[in-house]
Design an enzyme around this catalytic site. Structure first.
Site, PDB file in Angstrom:
ATOM      1  N   ASP A   1      -9.852  -4.803  -4.509  1.00  0.00           N
ATOM      2  CA  ASP A   1      -9.107  -3.662  -3.973  1.00  0.00           C
ATOM      3  C   ASP A   1      -9.318  -2.457  -4.884  1.00  0.00           C
ATOM      4  OD1 ASP A   1      -7.267  -1.874  -2.954  1.00  0.00           O
ATOM      5  OD2 ASP A   1      -5.515  -3.129  -3.299  1.00  0.00           O
TER       6      ASP A   1
ATOM      7  N   SER B   1       0.828  -1.195   0.000  1.00  0.00           N
ATOM      8  CA  SER B   1       0.000   0.000   0.000  1.00  0.00           C
ATOM      9  C   SER B   1       0.872   1.259   0.000  1.00  0.00           C
ATOM     10  CB  SER B   1      -0.958  -0.042   1.200  1.00  0.00           C
ATOM     11  OG  SER B   1      -1.975   0.901   1.077  1.00  0.00           O
TER      12      SER B   1
ATOM     13  N   HIS C   1      -7.531  -5.604  -0.168  1.00  0.00           N
ATOM     14  CA  HIS C   1      -6.409  -4.792   0.279  1.00  0.00           C
ATOM     15  C   HIS C   1      -6.076  -5.164   1.731  1.00  0.00           C
ATOM     16  CE1 HIS C   1      -3.989  -1.097  -0.286  1.00  0.00           C
ATOM     17  NE2 HIS C   1      -4.104  -0.996   1.023  1.00  0.00           N
TER      18      HIS C   1
END
Length: 347
Positions: A288, A193, A318
């Site tokens: 995601d 991320s 995610h």
């Protein structure tokens, strides 16, 4: 607090082992399907549990950060034993940058492959303790040292503090590999991320400043273009843990209004010359909102002649690398990431 966290972890671990049809029944819905993909049943059950709690952006900042640590502890699985774990520091622009070195058991003597890891959390939450189980897992399965970097977070330290810390850490690490017992030809970077963003930017900045380049970059559902929304932001922006509202909250805490969203340090996908960047493993999750920009970055690297392996984890959401203890598909995906990491560090 320690007992409560342990009991919660035990209960969740036991519940997710129920038959898939029971998990779907407990989650109160049919299997979630979008664009020909089916959400993993264990993930769907965990999402139902999460829906009963306030989201991070609705909590005081310290409470949100603690909730994130608790989640990674509850979902991360067993604590893998290391040969040694050491606290380290690198000189940074605003003082020393804390780091933690993980050395797995059974690693051959001599200079070893090493992965420099930048944690996720939207540049606002996450820290070395939040990713302790993940880093131990990667070190053990990928058979490399892992050096976890603790960069400054917003809103206390807004852009470009996190980037400056990570580039400074890379400058120190790549310039002093013997201090870490690392083989200078086999040092890679990785992150999930926000950490995927930082890994990409570190590679670009290393090229820009003429620093040694990582031998490999592992970008796990990375944030690489904050300048605009993509279709996956709309399709998967609600109901899959990372929401559009939460992404906007993160950016509001990290990016002041004066920052140009098209600056390549903010949106590394917009870096013009990607030729000569390190070979990459790019990981995307099927449910995601960030998946489109991850795929776009992989394609942009390929177009620039950079070797790329794209891992598409279609049934996952995610944040899944923090869930191998409770989601079998996440454990399998993290094993695949470790296998690609091990190959990438075998230069």
């Amino acid at each position: 607090m320690g007992i409560r966290r342990f009991i919660e972890k035990l209960l969740v671990t036991l519940l997710v082992r129920l038959p898939r049809r029971w998990l779907l029944w407990l989650s109160g819905s049919q299997p979630r399907q979008l664009e020909g993909k089916t959400l993993d049943a264990q993930v769907q059950f965990l999402m139902a549990l999460a829906a009963k709690r306030p989201t991070i952006d609705k909590l005081p900042l310290d409470a949100g950060r603690q909730m994130y640590r608790d989640m990674t502890y509850s979902f991360g699985g067993r604590k893998r034993q290391m040969s040694r774990v050491e606290e380290r520091r690198a000189p940074g622009p605003a003082g020393d940058v804390p780091m933690r070195l993980y050395v797995p058991e059974g690693l051959p003597a001599g200079p070893a492959p090493m992965l420099v890891f930048f944690h996720g959390g939207g540049f606002v939450i996450g820290d070395i303790p939040s990713y302790d189980l993940t880093c131990r897992y990667i070190a053990d399965v990928a058979r490399c040292q892992v050096l976890s970097v603790e960069y400054r977070l917003g809103p206390e330290h807004v852009y470009p503090a996190a980037i400056d810390d990570c580039v400074a850490a890379w400058r120190h690490i790549s310039g002093n590999p013997a201090d870490f017992g690392a083989d200078p030809a086999r040092i890679g970077v990785a992150g999930d991320s926000a950490g995927g963003h930082l890994s990409a930017v570190v590679c670009q900045q290393a090229k820009w400043y003429g620093l040694p380049l990582p031998c490999h970059q592992v970008l796990i559902y990375p944030v690489v273009d904050i300048s605009r929304e993509r279709p996956s932001h709309q399709t998967y922006g609600e109901g899959f843990l990372l929401t559009r509202d939460l992404m906007h909250w993160f950016m509001a805490k990290f990016l002041p209004d004066w920052v140009d969203r098209t600056d390549p340090r903010v949106s590394p996908l917009l870096w013009q010359d990607k030729s000569g960047l390190p070979p990459a493993t790019v990981v995307v999750a099927g449910f995601d909102p960030l998946q489109d920009e991850g795929r776009d970055y992989a394609e942009a690297l390929k177009a620039a002649g950079v070797p790329v392996t794209l891992l598409s984890c279609d049934s996952l959401i995610h944040g899944f690398i923090s869930m191998p203890g409770v989601v079998e598909a996440a454990d399998k995906a993290l094993q695949d990431i470790c296998a690609e990491t091990r190959k990438g560090l075998a230069a």
